[in-house]
Design an enzyme around this catalytic site. Structure first.
Site, PDB file in Angstrom:
ATOM      1  N   LYS A 205       0.731  -1.162  -0.041  1.00  0.00           N
ATOM      2  CA  LYS A 205      -0.553   0.277   0.083  1.00  0.00           C
ATOM      3  C   LYS A 205       0.855   1.367   0.098  1.00  0.00           C
ATOM      4  O   LYS A 205       1.204   2.147  -0.715  1.00  0.00           O
ATOM      5  CB  LYS A 205      -0.660   0.157   1.028  1.00  0.00           C
ATOM      6  CG  LYS A 205      -1.753   1.169   1.590  1.00  0.00           C
ATOM      7  CD  LYS A 205      -2.748   1.751   0.710  1.00  0.00           C
ATOM      8  CE  LYS A 205      -3.371   3.182   0.479  1.00  0.00           C
ATOM      9  NZ  LYS A 205      -4.398   3.221   0.109  1.00  0.00           N
ATOM     10  N   CYS A 259      -3.814  11.027   1.283  1.00  0.00           N
ATOM     11  CA  CYS A 259      -3.295   9.596   1.270  1.00  0.00           C
ATOM     12  C   CYS A 259      -1.717   9.841   0.638  1.00  0.00           C
ATOM     13  O   CYS A 259      -0.908   9.666   1.378  1.00  0.00           O
ATOM     14  CB  CYS A 259      -3.903   8.858   0.185  1.00  0.00           C
ATOM     15  SG  CYS A 259      -5.434   8.783   0.818  1.00  0.00           S
TER      16      CYS A 259
HETATM   17  N1  SAJ Z   1      -1.806  14.628  -8.966  1.00  0.00           N
HETATM   18  C1  SAJ Z   1      -1.111  15.779  -9.829  1.00  0.00           C
HETATM   19  N2  SAJ Z   1      -0.926  14.911 -10.728  1.00  0.00           N
HETATM   20  C2  SAJ Z   1      -1.314  13.472 -11.271  1.00  0.00           C
HETATM   21  C3  SAJ Z   1      -2.221  12.903 -10.990  1.00  0.00           C
HETATM   22  C4  SAJ Z   1      -2.687  13.397  -9.336  1.00  0.00           C
HETATM   23  O1  SAJ Z   1      -0.859  16.608  -9.157  1.00  0.00           O
HETATM   24  O2  SAJ Z   1      -1.168  13.494 -12.770  1.00  0.00           O
HETATM   25  C5  SAJ Z   1      -2.609  15.139  -8.130  1.00  0.00           C
HETATM   26  C6  SAJ Z   1      -4.069  15.210  -7.286  1.00  0.00           C
HETATM   27  O3  SAJ Z   1      -4.734  16.578  -7.800  1.00  0.00           O
HETATM   28  C7  SAJ Z   1      -4.513  15.607  -6.204  1.00  0.00           C
HETATM   29  C8  SAJ Z   1      -3.210  14.121  -5.312  1.00  0.00           C
HETATM   30  O4  SAJ Z   1      -2.497  14.648  -6.746  1.00  0.00           O
HETATM   31  O5  SAJ Z   1      -3.985  16.575  -5.140  1.00  0.00           O
HETATM   32  C9  SAJ Z   1      -3.533  12.919  -5.131  1.00  0.00           C
HETATM   33  O6  SAJ Z   1      -4.912  12.546  -6.399  1.00  0.00           O
HETATM   34  P1  SAJ Z   1      -4.853  11.258  -7.077  1.00  0.00           P
HETATM   35  O7  SAJ Z   1      -5.401  10.876  -7.641  1.00  0.00           O
HETATM   36  O8  SAJ Z   1      -3.326  10.608  -7.396  1.00  0.00           O
HETATM   37  O9  SAJ Z   1      -5.159  10.010  -5.705  1.00  0.00           O
HETATM   38  P2  SAJ Z   1      -5.194   9.780  -4.380  1.00  0.00           P
HETATM   39  O10 SAJ Z   1      -4.761  10.281  -3.309  1.00  0.00           O
HETATM   40  O11 SAJ Z   1      -7.044  10.251  -4.721  1.00  0.00           O
HETATM   41  O12 SAJ Z   1      -6.228   8.273  -4.522  1.00  0.00           O
HETATM   42  C10 SAJ Z   1      -4.810   7.728  -3.956  1.00  0.00           C
HETATM   43  C11 SAJ Z   1      -4.438   6.490  -4.797  1.00  0.00           C
HETATM   44  N3  SAJ Z   1      -3.812   5.508  -4.764  1.00  0.00           N
HETATM   45  C12 SAJ Z   1      -2.971   5.335  -6.146  1.00  0.00           C
HETATM   46  O13 SAJ Z   1      -3.355   6.022  -7.135  1.00  0.00           O
HETATM   47  C13 SAJ Z   1      -1.338   4.532  -6.730  1.00  0.00           C
HETATM   48  C14 SAJ Z   1      -6.028   5.283  -4.872  1.00  0.00           C
HETATM   49  O14 SAJ Z   1      -6.066   4.301  -5.676  1.00  0.00           O
HETATM   50  C15 SAJ Z   1      -5.656   5.184  -3.289  1.00  0.00           C
HETATM   51  O15 SAJ Z   1      -6.684   3.849  -2.322  1.00  0.00           O
HETATM   52  C16 SAJ Z   1      -5.593   6.615  -2.482  1.00  0.00           C
HETATM   53  O16 SAJ Z   1      -4.723   6.949  -2.927  1.00  0.00           O
HETATM   54  C17 SAJ Z   1      -5.506   6.365  -0.779  1.00  0.00           C
HETATM   55  O17 SAJ Z   1      -6.104   5.765  -0.316  1.00  0.00           O
HETATM   56  O18 SAJ Z   1      -4.998   5.667  -0.077  1.00  0.00           O
END
Ligand code: SAJ
Length: 424
Positions: A205, A259
């Protein structure tokens, strides 16, 4: 193992959907939270969080008497712990909620019960923290009762689909515990179920979210380098991603949520000497909002006395979650540079954030603005009509921090248009 009743501890972003989905599959589920306000709301049929499809599923589960909620742990065949694991100011994991939740199970633990920890936790939390608490019962983990770690891996905004379709890893303190976990999750999971040991599952994780954080950090670092060379970062990424083995993520204003901005620190704390890249990536992503605020200042000029309309405060598009939000950080950075920030967050009309002047209507945020900053690419903002915006504001400068809008449309409507890419 035949599991008919389940008690889910923590009615938050993970616990509430998990309890509702299990109830919809016929289990008798009790949802517990120590927060009396949350339980009062849920009992009144109201949800304290927004997640597509959740309200209907929750109400169906309650109406069918498969789901009850209360502030007390209820005896059950299985217990799931889904409480938050934040960090302290010095970035050490704060496991107080996990410890309290485990202690609350202790008086109800019966021989043959299964206990699952879902909260994202530092390696060895299940074996070294949860097991010893439950063993105060006089029973042995893996022998008298079963204990496993199974991380939630769902994406906010798609929780209900991903709970069912994602692969699920279940790490037992022994094989029997992992198999009991599989018997439980098989009731709701269509995806593959992988059995392993508890510490491997904890590390899996943390590795998932850490690798995403590092990939976002390199995208953010590329966006800074592109500034140095006058390169349009979006065009450069698009071209680089045509390579079959390259997939650069999106640069932006930083990483938020509960996360990805948190979990990598658990590895840094657990192994500071070996987690150097992980630490640096965290720092780069945390600094990105300062970097973007400085860019805005360069483009717009002195921000002192100017009113900035901040469109969006959530940590990512189409969610109402403001935890660790980079949009909130950006608003604070702009204020530190002398701007007055007025914000509009359509998914959370009044977040009560100290220092941020929040309004509950688009017209109000646009009204007195000198500069408009698009901070979150919510669907509501993507659909905005440039001409309508122009008629409702005296601002003639836009900074699109998330590449949500088409530059030419806004320029044609009479705005000066800036973004993360200088040649944008
Ligand atoms: N972000 C960027 N650039 C990107 C992708 C995301 O700047 O290309 C930013 C987003 O705007 C946001 C942050 O990253 O601020 C996180 O967003 P996210 O959509 O990547 O992830 P979370 O936090 O919503 O969910 C993540 C997921 N983990 C992965 O994709 C590896 C999810 O599957 C997990 O269950 C979750 O964390 C968790 O609960 O741990």
């Amino acid at each position: 193992m035949n599991i008919e009743s389940l008690c889910v501890i923590g009615m938050g972003y993970i616990g509430l959907p998990t309890a509702s989905v299990f109830a919809s599959k016929g289990l008798q589920v009790s949802g517990m939270d120590i927060n009396t306000d949350i339980i009062k709301l849920l009992k009144a049929g109201e949800l304290h969080i927004f997640e597509p499809g959740l309200r209907g599923l929750f109400l169906d589960a309650v109406n069918s008497m498969r789901l009850t909620v209360s502030t007390a742990v209820v005896p059950a065949d299985a217990f799931i712990i889904a409480v938050p694991t934040p960090f302290y100011d010095d970035k050490r994991a704060d496991l107080r909620a996990v410890i309290a939740a485990t202690e609350s199970i202790l008086p109800h633990l019966q021989p043959g019960n299964l206990v699952i920890l879902e909260s994202t936790s530092p390696p060895q939390t299940t074996t070294d923290i949860v097991a010893p608490i439950l063993e105060k019962s006089g029973m042995q983990a893996g022998e008298d009762f079963l204990l496993a770690y199974s991380p939630e891996r769902v994406l906010p905004g798609k929780i209900l689909q991903e709970l069912v379709s994602n692969a699920r890893v279940i790490g037992g303190v022994n094989r029997e515990s992992a198999e009991a976990g599989r018997d439980l999750y098989r009731k709701i999971v269509n995806g593959e179920i992988i059995l392993t040991d508890a510490t491997t599952a904890e590390m899996v994780k943390l590795m998932e979210n850490t690798s995403r954080d590092i990939n976002i950090a390199i995208a953010n670092e590329f966006s800074r380098l592109a500034q140095d060379f006058g390169v349009d970062i979006w065009e450069a990424i698009q071209i680089a991603n045509l390579h079959p083995r390259v997939e650069i993520l999106k640069p932006g204003i930083g990483v938020g949520g509960h996360c990805i901005g948190v979990d990598p620190w658990f590895l840094v704390e657990a192994s500071p000497d070996h987690a150097q890249l992980i630490r640096k990536a965290r720092e780069i992503n945390d600094e990105q909002s300062d970097f973007v605020a400085e860019l805005i200042k360069e483009d717009v000029g002195d921000l002192k006395g100017k009113t900035v309309a901040c469109l969006g405060l959530a940590f990512k598009p189409n969610v109402d979650d403001l935890r660790e939000s980079p949009a909130v950080r950006l608003a604070h950075c702009l204020m530190a540079l002398g701007a007055k920030v007025v914000a509009f967050e359509p998914h959370r009309l009044d977040a009560g954030l100290p220092g941020i002047d929040q309004v509950d209507q688009l017209e109000l945020v646009l009204g007195n603005a000198d500069v408009i900053v698009l901070a979150v690419a919510h669907d509501e903002f993507m659909d905005l009509d440039a001409q309508m915006v122009r008629e409702n504001t005296k601002a003639r400068v836009i900074f699109d921090a998330v590449r949500g809008w088409d530059k030419s449309i806004w320029e044609n409507a009479g705005f000066q248009f800036f973004g993360l890419a200088r040649t944008y």
